[in-house]
Structure formats: C-alpha cells, structure tokens
Design a protein around this motif. Sequence first.
Motif, PDB file in Angstrom:
ATOM      1  N   GLU A 194      19.454   0.999   8.364  1.00 28.05           N
ATOM      2  CA  GLU A 194      19.533   2.443   8.173  1.00 28.05           C
ATOM      3  C   GLU A 194      19.130   2.783   6.746  1.00 28.05           C
ATOM      4  OE1 GLU A 194      22.986   4.446   9.617  1.00 28.05           O
ATOM      5  OE2 GLU A 194      23.265   2.980  11.224  1.00 28.05           O
ATOM      6  N   SER A 216      17.358   6.035   4.383  1.00 30.55           N
ATOM      7  CA  SER A 216      16.857   7.404   4.316  1.00 30.55           C
ATOM      8  C   SER A 216      15.465   7.374   3.698  1.00 30.55           C
ATOM      9  CB  SER A 216      17.781   8.257   3.440  1.00 30.55           C
ATOM     10  OG  SER A 216      17.699   7.815   2.084  1.00 30.55           O
ATOM     11  N   ASP A 226      15.768   6.433   0.182  1.00 30.90           N
ATOM     12  CA  ASP A 226      15.921   4.986  -0.004  1.00 30.90           C
ATOM     13  C   ASP A 226      14.567   4.288   0.044  1.00 30.90           C
ATOM     14  OD1 ASP A 226      18.711   5.207  -0.128  1.00 30.90           O
ATOM     15  OD2 ASP A 226      18.960   4.837   2.029  1.00 30.90           O
TER      16      ASP A 226
END
Length: 95
Positions: A77, A79, A82
Amino acid sequence: MRKEFLRGMSTDDPEVTTVTSKGQITIPSRLRKQFGLEKGTKLMVVPTDYGLVLKKIDLPSVEEFQKRVEQRAGTVELSMEDVDQLVHEARGADE
C-alpha cells in the motif's frame, strides 16, 4: 582468492577474440552455445583485479515484468506521494 578464481577457468582450449574499433568483441560460437548466449542476451561486464569478467544476466520480458508488478500491486500500500518520494530518492537529490 586469485588462485580460486583461476582454478574455475579452463585453459584446455583457450579462445582468442579481437576488440573492434567500436569496442565490440565476438564470443566464439562454442562458448555461445555452452553458455546459452543468443542474440539479445544481456551481459554484465565486471572489472576485477585480474581482468574483465562477463556475467550473463537474465532479465524478465516486459510481459513477465508486468505480470510480477500486477501480482505484487495488491500486497503493497503506497500513496502517490510515497511513490513520488521513492522516485525522488532513487534519482538522487540533485536531479
């Protein structure tokens, strides 16, 4: 270490090749067959204290790479921020 390195080298039937004006060499056909080197095979050139070493590297095809990315996409996971940060870090701060 040098003795260990040289022990792994076969000098029974040495092959000679020539570097062209463009820096290219031809790997003798016997060795291409022995090591599975075909057109498009990628080789890493590693400088050592004893000379140059050629190492075959097996890169996945584009399709295989896409498949691997898709398989892992659901397990991580991140974003977009990121991802941007990781890309920035990988490129280095000066770019």
